[in-house]
Design a protein around this motif. Structure first.
Motif, PDB file in Angstrom:
ATOM      1  N   LEU A  19       0.827  -1.206   0.000  1.00 18.09           N
ATOM      2  CA  LEU A  19       0.000   0.000   0.000  1.00 18.09           C
ATOM      3  C   LEU A  19       0.865   1.260   0.000  1.00 18.09           C
ATOM      4  O   LEU A  19       0.515   2.263  -0.649  1.00 18.09           O
ATOM      5  N   SER A  20       1.988   1.234   0.703  1.00 12.03           N
ATOM      6  CA  SER A  20       2.872   2.408   0.749  1.00 12.03           C
ATOM      7  C   SER A  20       3.443   2.722  -0.631  1.00 12.03           C
ATOM      8  O   SER A  20       3.414   3.875  -1.089  1.00 12.03           O
ATOM      9  N   LEU A  21       3.962   1.708  -1.307  1.00  9.16           N
ATOM     10  CA  LEU A  21       4.544   1.919  -2.637  1.00  9.16           C
ATOM     11  C   LEU A  21       3.473   2.318  -3.652  1.00  9.16           C
ATOM     12  O   LEU A  21       3.704   3.172  -4.510  1.00  9.16           O
ATOM     13  N   PHE A  22       2.318   1.685  -3.553  1.00  4.48           N
ATOM     14  CA  PHE A  22       1.251   2.009  -4.493  1.00  4.48           C
ATOM     15  C   PHE A  22       0.749   3.444  -4.276  1.00  4.48           C
ATOM     16  O   PHE A  22       0.489   4.178  -5.228  1.00  4.48           O
ATOM     17  N   ALA A  23       0.644   3.815  -3.000  1.00  8.89           N
ATOM     18  CA  ALA A  23       0.219   5.192  -2.690  1.00  8.89           C
ATOM     19  C   ALA A  23       1.249   6.201  -3.194  1.00  8.89           C
ATOM     20  O   ALA A  23       0.889   7.265  -3.727  1.00  8.89           O
ATOM     21  N   TYR A  24       2.531   5.870  -3.058  1.00  6.48           N
ATOM     22  CA  TYR A  24       3.586   6.763  -3.562  1.00  6.48           C
ATOM     23  C   TYR A  24       3.436   6.984  -5.063  1.00  6.48           C
ATOM     24  O   TYR A  24       3.551   8.110  -5.561  1.00  6.48           O
ATOM     25  N   SER A  25       3.139   5.917  -5.800  1.00  2.00           N
ATOM     26  CA  SER A  25       3.014   6.053  -7.248  1.00  2.00           C
ATOM     27  C   SER A  25       1.816   6.919  -7.621  1.00  2.00           C
ATOM     28  O   SER A  25       1.899   7.757  -8.538  1.00  2.00           O
ATOM     29  N   LEU A  26       0.708   6.753  -6.916  1.00  2.00           N
ATOM     30  CA  LEU A  26      -0.477   7.561  -7.216  1.00  2.00           C
ATOM     31  C   LEU A  26      -0.255   9.040  -6.879  1.00  2.00           C
ATOM     32  O   LEU A  26      -0.659   9.932  -7.631  1.00  2.00           O
ATOM     33  N   ILE A  27       0.399   9.287  -5.727  1.00  2.00           N
ATOM     34  CA  ILE A  27       0.654  10.671  -5.334  1.00  2.00           C
ATOM     35  C   ILE A  27       1.600  11.355  -6.313  1.00  2.00           C
ATOM     36  O   ILE A  27       1.356  12.483  -6.763  1.00  2.00           O
ATOM     37  N   SER A  28       2.682  10.652  -6.671  1.00  2.00           N
ATOM     38  CA  SER A  28       3.640  11.244  -7.606  1.00  2.00           C
ATOM     39  C   SER A  28       3.017  11.439  -8.984  1.00  2.00           C
ATOM     40  O   SER A  28       3.299  12.435  -9.672  1.00  2.00           O
ATOM     41  N   TYR A  29       2.140  10.514  -9.376  1.00  2.00           N
ATOM     42  CA  TYR A  29       1.454  10.663 -10.665  1.00  2.00           C
ATOM     43  C   TYR A  29       0.531  11.888 -10.626  1.00  2.00           C
ATOM     44  O   TYR A  29       0.473  12.672 -11.580  1.00  2.00           O
ATOM     45  N   GLY A  30      -0.172  12.074  -9.506  1.00  6.07           N
ATOM     46  CA  GLY A  30      -1.049  13.238  -9.370  1.00  6.07           C
ATOM     47  C   GLY A  30      -0.278  14.541  -9.393  1.00  6.07           C
ATOM     48  O   GLY A  30      -0.705  15.524 -10.029  1.00  6.07           O
ATOM     49  N   LEU A  31       0.876  14.570  -8.708  1.00  5.98           N
ATOM     50  CA  LEU A  31       1.707  15.785  -8.706  1.00  5.98           C
ATOM     51  C   LEU A  31       2.217  16.101 -10.109  1.00  5.98           C
ATOM     52  O   LEU A  31       2.265  17.270 -10.523  1.00  5.98           O
ATOM     53  N   LEU A  32       2.587  15.047 -10.852  1.00 10.26           N
ATOM     54  CA  LEU A  32       3.089  15.263 -12.215  1.00 10.26           C
ATOM     55  C   LEU A  32       1.982  15.762 -13.132  1.00 10.26           C
ATOM     56  O   LEU A  32       2.206  16.627 -13.991  1.00 10.26           O
ATOM     57  N   LYS A  33       0.779  15.213 -12.941  1.00 10.70           N
ATOM     58  CA  LYS A  33      -0.356  15.693 -13.737  1.00 10.70           C
ATOM     59  C   LYS A  33      -0.612  17.178 -13.451  1.00 10.70           C
ATOM     60  O   LYS A  33      -0.958  17.963 -14.345  1.00 10.70           O
ATOM     61  N   GLY A  34      -0.429  17.565 -12.183  1.00 15.35           N
ATOM     62  CA  GLY A  34      -0.596  18.979 -11.840  1.00 15.35           C
ATOM     63  C   GLY A  34       0.438  19.859 -12.505  1.00 15.35           C
ATOM     64  O   GLY A  34       0.134  20.982 -12.954  1.00 15.35           O
ATOM     65  N   LYS A  35       1.680  19.341 -12.614  1.00 14.64           N
ATOM     66  CA  LYS A  35       2.748  20.124 -13.251  1.00 14.64           C
ATOM     67  C   LYS A  35       2.465  20.389 -14.715  1.00 14.64           C
ATOM     68  O   LYS A  35       2.807  21.444 -15.257  1.00 14.64           O
ATOM     69  N   VAL A  36       1.867  19.433 -15.409  1.00  9.24           N
ATOM     70  CA  VAL A  36       1.675  19.574 -16.862  1.00  9.24           C
ATOM     71  C   VAL A  36       0.305  20.149 -17.195  1.00  9.24           C
ATOM     72  O   VAL A  36      -0.076  20.189 -18.378  1.00  9.24           O
ATOM     73  N   SER A  37      -0.428  20.569 -16.193  1.00  6.27           N
ATOM     74  CA  SER A  37      -1.766  21.117 -16.464  1.00  6.27           C
ATOM     75  C   SER A  37      -1.722  22.405 -17.276  1.00  6.27           C
ATOM     76  O   SER A  37      -2.698  22.770 -17.938  1.00  6.27           O
ATOM     77  N   GLN A  38      -0.575  23.123 -17.231  1.00  5.10           N
ATOM     78  CA  GLN A  38      -0.426  24.381 -17.975  1.00  5.10           C
ATOM     79  C   GLN A  38       0.363  24.204 -19.263  1.00  5.10           C
ATOM     80  O   GLN A  38       0.829  25.174 -19.864  1.00  5.10           O
ATOM     81  N   ALA A  39       0.539  22.916 -19.687  1.00  6.66           N
ATOM     82  CA  ALA A  39       1.313  22.644 -20.900  1.00  6.66           C
ATOM     83  C   ALA A  39       0.608  23.208 -22.134  1.00  6.66           C
ATOM     84  O   ALA A  39      -0.614  23.338 -22.175  1.00  6.66           O
ATOM     85  N   ILE A  40       1.410  23.533 -23.166  1.00  8.33           N
ATOM     86  CA  ILE A  40       0.904  24.106 -24.419  1.00  8.33           C
ATOM     87  C   ILE A  40       0.999  23.043 -25.507  1.00  8.33           C
ATOM     88  O   ILE A  40       2.047  22.416 -25.693  1.00  8.33           O
ATOM     89  N   LEU A  41      -0.098  22.825 -26.221  1.00  7.30           N
ATOM     90  CA  LEU A  41      -0.121  21.838 -27.295  1.00  7.30           C
ATOM     91  C   LEU A  41       0.729  22.323 -28.457  1.00  7.30           C
ATOM     92  O   LEU A  41       0.560  23.434 -28.964  1.00  7.30           O
ATOM     93  N   VAL A  42       1.657  21.455 -28.901  1.00  9.05           N
ATOM     94  CA  VAL A  42       2.487  21.775 -30.070  1.00  9.05           C
ATOM     95  C   VAL A  42       1.809  21.219 -31.304  1.00  9.05           C
ATOM     96  O   VAL A  42       1.515  21.954 -32.258  1.00  9.05           O
ATOM     97  N   ARG A  43       1.537  19.933 -31.292  1.00  6.98           N
ATOM     98  CA  ARG A  43       0.777  19.282 -32.373  1.00  6.98           C
ATOM     99  C   ARG A  43       0.426  17.855 -31.925  1.00  6.98           C
ATOM    100  O   ARG A  43       1.100  17.273 -31.086  1.00  6.98           O
ATOM    101  N   ASP A  44      -0.619  17.342 -32.503  1.00 13.52           N
ATOM    102  CA  ASP A  44      -1.062  15.973 -32.213  1.00 13.52           C
ATOM    103  C   ASP A  44      -1.077  15.716 -30.704  1.00 13.52           C
ATOM    104  O   ASP A  44      -1.838  16.326 -29.992  1.00 13.52           O
ATOM    105  N   ASN A  45      -0.214  14.793 -30.240  1.00 18.20           N
ATOM    106  CA  ASN A  45      -0.157  14.464 -28.808  1.00 18.20           C
ATOM    107  C   ASN A  45       1.132  14.968 -28.164  1.00 18.20           C
ATOM    108  O   ASN A  45       1.584  14.440 -27.156  1.00 18.20           O
ATOM    109  N   ILE A  46       1.723  16.017 -28.765  1.00 20.79           N
ATOM    110  CA  ILE A  46       2.993  16.559 -28.279  1.00 20.79           C
ATOM    111  C   ILE A  46       2.721  17.883 -27.579  1.00 20.79           C
ATOM    112  O   ILE A  46       2.084  18.780 -28.142  1.00 20.79           O
ATOM    113  N   TRP A  47       3.212  17.985 -26.339  1.00 18.86           N
ATOM    114  CA  TRP A  47       2.989  19.175 -25.521  1.00 18.86           C
ATOM    115  C   TRP A  47       4.327  19.715 -25.029  1.00 18.86           C
ATOM    116  O   TRP A  47       5.285  18.973 -24.828  1.00 18.86           O
ATOM    117  N   GLU A  48       4.347  21.028 -24.831  1.00 17.38           N
ATOM    118  CA  GLU A  48       5.536  21.662 -24.251  1.00 17.38           C
ATOM    119  C   GLU A  48       5.142  22.288 -22.927  1.00 17.38           C
ATOM    120  O   GLU A  48       4.121  22.960 -22.816  1.00 17.38           O
TER     121      GLU A  48
END
Length: 805
Positions: free
Chosen positions: A131-160
């Motif tokens: 549960l500890s390792l799984f929770a770590y992965s979910l938390i880090s995934y959520g934090l990363l999703k938050g970081k890229v929330s302001q990303a700018i679409l370049v084309r197709d599925n490519i973001w900057e």
């Protein structure tokens, strides 16, 4: 829930052990494949992934796990916490022995088992780690999703995205490529191609799956190493695909891009569920050394990976189909189906025991047996053997005096070795020693040993006219010679070639057929038989009394001629008793002859002998002898008002009553009963014991303690009839078989917590032991039997008379 958690932990632990060996094979193969394309190494990690998530597989003759000699890969049995002698098989004999010797076994008369507690605590630690390792992965995934929330679409599925430092792929259903700013167009093209290949190969799903499996097996350091190396091989194989698609001319530029990413610390990602770039040094080296493989190189590599994969995914063949019936559970059923079994102490002779008695003993005793994996059939010579069936290749159960904690079940060239409680060896020896029907060793050698021949026995009597007959209880054997060779034949079962020495020795105890063949095969207790018994006793008495002349101890004479003494007991049996007692009546039992006749009389009478004084002379013994007569009593009948208990008592008595007379007393512990759609299912553990009563002395005739599920069907008149009786299985299947039958009678829905109640009760049977004695006392008193004693035999010790009423 507690049991489910422990079962899940043990299942993961078993998979982790098997996968550990697979990892070692892959690490070795990875070294051998160092100069080949990394896609081959990457593919091999799929084998490890399979072993980490699949508890079952198929059997294959060329499995790399053949050194384990088992096809189930259950290194730690599911019911290990309930075993009196727990045993593990980790694949390496010495390691398995060291671990097994350190395990604490279950003790039936105590409370919680230490090993159960250890397993429970370990399962809690395991699930907390997961549960500890799984929770770590979910938390880090959520934090990363938050970081890229302001990303700018370049084309197709490519973001900057300005808030990230490393390029990576993120997402499960629609994976996106995220780039930090600042890359040149050339670097972008390489990075994008690399990430697109990841997406094309579904690496964005495989890596999260691998991490989830790592969470399950977090306690195994080899799995951590595998995850790191798999990620490395994934990246390098992806680099090679970039070079293959974009041309090897980009090696220098691609390497400089990887170096620039490493120097700018842009090759790390904050979540194990996202793809960033890593291992710059090894990747650069691999890129610079990469050579496009030839067709034949690819073909050879693919063939090698296929062979390795088959060898690592498959389980070893264990001739399971041939061994399917070679189990203790089936051995017990086979025993019960036989009227009589031969139980033999090698070098000392054999005796007969009823199949039902031994089958019941084996069913009860084998709950604490665990299978031991050995590389070959046990090298020790057995001390004691039970012949479970007749035939050219009988099924045998061997025990060893030098290693009392072992037993081996063997038949038709296959074998299974078990660890057993050492005291059970003494119990089996006691079964042999307590029989009055003895078979001399020389006869046992002739009838039970020998070489199987191609000829079959297809008629009631041998074709040879000059043959001899040996009868063991209800079985008939024929001895004869033909063309200078000696044979033993049992009609319709086998013909074996035996040594001339065995043949000559057994002839002493054989007799010629008289009259018609049918009459000789079924001699009655007529006058001729009475005369034959008398002659048998007198001939063997003369042999016994012939030596040693210098001794005055009757035991020395008997020991010197034990075969002759045993032949009186075996071939005379109950028919010899009237003649022996008649010699005392006629005054023909004085001196040494009288001492030997007294010993014969005591053995033939058994519990019926009312004289316990061992200092009496033969005539004094006979003058005080009043042969105890058997008193007929019915089976125990429940006197209470509980209708469920009434049904259970009737069923258990019917199930366990002896076939040879006597009476049965049972004591059930009823855990629960459930009604569903016209059916009643009752869950019990019952202590059943059969007795014979001789005057005021009870003789135990066999019994045991067995958990069971009893299902009844309700009729239109409201009465219940027995539909099924499910007993707990033996050995390692004990706990799992109880869980299997702890379900509702019609829907089959599992009954929460019931199996745990039954298994916990296994640790302390004092309630039903006490109830059984109370029921016995009540039964005797109800039938006006007072002053009754229980005759309790003790191995190599004087019997005790324990007061009951």
């Amino acid at each position: 829930m507690e049991q489910f958690l422990q079962d899940a932990f043990l299942a993961v632990l078993n998979m982790s052990i098997t996968a550990g060996y697979a990892i070692l094979f892959v690490l070795l193969a990875r070294l051998l494949l160092q100069k080949t394309s990394k896609i081959f190494s990457y593919c091999l990690w799929g084998v490890v992934l399979f072993r980490l998530i699949s508890p079952v597989s198929f059997s294959f003759a060329w499995s790399f796990f053949s050194f384990m000699k088992k096809d189930t890969m259950e290194h730690i049995p599911a019911g290990i916490g309930m075993m009196a002698q727990p045993q593990v098989d980790l694949g390496v004999g010495y390691v398995s022995q060291v671990v097994t010797s350190s395990l604490l076994g279950a003790t039936p008369m105590t409370g919680a088992n230490p090993l159960q507690i250890i397993i429970f605590v370990a399962s809690l630690v395991w699930v907390l780690g997961f549960l500890s390792l799984f929770a770590y992965s979910l938390i880090s995934y959520g934090l990363l999703k938050g970081k890229v929330s302001q990303a700018i679409l370049v084309r197709d599925n490519i973001w900057e995205c300005h808030s990230i430092r490393s390029p990576f792929v993120l997402g499960f259903l629609k994976p996106m490529i995220y780039l930090p700013p600042g890359f040149s167009e050339g670097e972008k093209s390489y990075i994008l191609k690399h990430e697109e290949i990841h997406i094309r190969r579904y690496d964005y799903l495989l890596k999260p799956l691998a991490y989830f499996v790592l969470c399950l097996h977090w306690f195994n350091p080899l799995v951590w190493l595998s995850f790191i190396l798999m990620t490395k091989d994934m990246e390098m194989s992806c680099d090679e695909q970039v070079l293959k698609e974009m041309g090897q001319g980009i090696k220098q530029d691609y390497s400089r891009s990887l170096l620039a990413l490493a120097l700018s610390h842009k090759m790390t990602v904050g979540s194990p569920l996202a793809f960033g770039e890593s291992s710059a040094k090894s990747r650069i080296k691999n890129v610079l050394n990469y050579k496009r493989p030839t067709f034949w190189g690819i073909l050879a590599g693919a063939a090698g990976i296929l062979i390795l994969s088959l060898g690592l995914i498959s389980n070893p063949e264990n001739s399971q189909s041939a061994m399917a019936n070679l189990t203790i559970n089936n051995a017990a059923k086979l025993s019960v189906a036989q009227e009589q079994l031969i139980i033999r102490v090698h070098g000392r002779g054999a005796s007969l025991i009823t199949g039902e008695e031994f089958g019941e003993w084996l069913t009860g005793a084998s709950h604490s047996w665990t299978e031991k994996q050995v590389s070959s059939s046990y090298e020790l010579s057995p001390t004691l053997t039970i012949y479970l069936n007749d035939g050219p290749e009988p099924q045998l159960l061997n025990f060893y005096d030098s290693e009392k904690g072992l037993a081996m079940l063997a038949g038709d060239g296959d074998y299974r070795v078990y660890t057993i409680p050492p005291e059970q060896y003494e119990q089996v020896y006691g079964l042999w020693a307590s029989r009055s029907y003895q078979i001399p060793e020389v006869v046992a050698q002739a009838l039970l040993e020998g070489k199987k021949i191609n000829r079959q026995s297809v008629q009631d009597f041998p074709e040879e006219k000059d043959y001899r007959v040996i009868e063991l209880g209800k079985e008939v054997y024929y001895l004869y010679q033909k063309d200078g060779k000696s044979y033993c034949e049992q009609p319709y079962l086998f013909i074996r070639e035996i040594s001339e020495e065995s043949y000559r020795g057994a002839l002493t105890f054989a007799h010629k057929p008289t009259g018609s063949s049918q009459e000789s095969a079924k001699e009655s207790t007529s006058e001729a038989q009475t005369q034959k018994i008398a002659q048998l006793i007198e001939d063997n008495l003369q042999t016994i009394m012939s030596s040693p002349r210098q001794s005055s101890n009757p035991d020395d004479y008997i020991k010197a001629h034990d075969l002759a003494y045993e032949s009186i007991l075996k071939y005379g049996g109950e028919d010899a008793l009237p003649y022996v007692l008649a010699q005392f009546e006629a005054g023909n039992a004085e001196g040494l002859r009288g001492q030997i006749l007294m010993r014969l009389g005591k053995e033939l009478l058994g519990v019926r002998n009312n004289v316990s004084d061992e200092t009496l002379s033969p005539q004094e013994w006979y003058s005080r002898l009043q042969v105890r007569r058997e008193v007929s009593l019915p089976d125990f009948a429940y006197q209470g008002n509980d209708p469920v208990a009434q049904l259970v008592y009737q069923t258990e008595v019917q199930k366990h009553r002896g076939r040879e007379g006597g009476f049965c007393v049972v004591a059930p512990h009823i855990f629960a009963s459930y009604r569903e759609d016209g059916k009643l299912k009752v869950f019990v553990t019952t202590f059943a014991q059969s007795y014979r009563l001789y005057d005021n002395v009870l003789s135990e005739e066999g019994g045991g303690i067995i958990p069971a599920a009893i299902t009844y069907r309700e009729g239109s008149d409201g009465r219940y009839t027995l539909e099924s009786y499910e007993q707990a299985k033996d050995g390692a299947y004990y706990s799992s078989s109880i869980r299997e039958y702890c379900v509702m009678p019609v829907s089959g829905k599992p009954i929460e917590g019931l199996a745990e109640q039954i298994l916990t009760h296994y640790g302390d049977y004092s309630d039903i032991i006490k109830l059984q004695r109370e029921n016995l006392t009540e039964h005797l008193q109800r039938h006006n039997r007072s002053g009754v004693f229980l005759h309790q035999s003790r191995y190599q010790k004087p019997a005790e008379l324990i007061p009951i009423t």
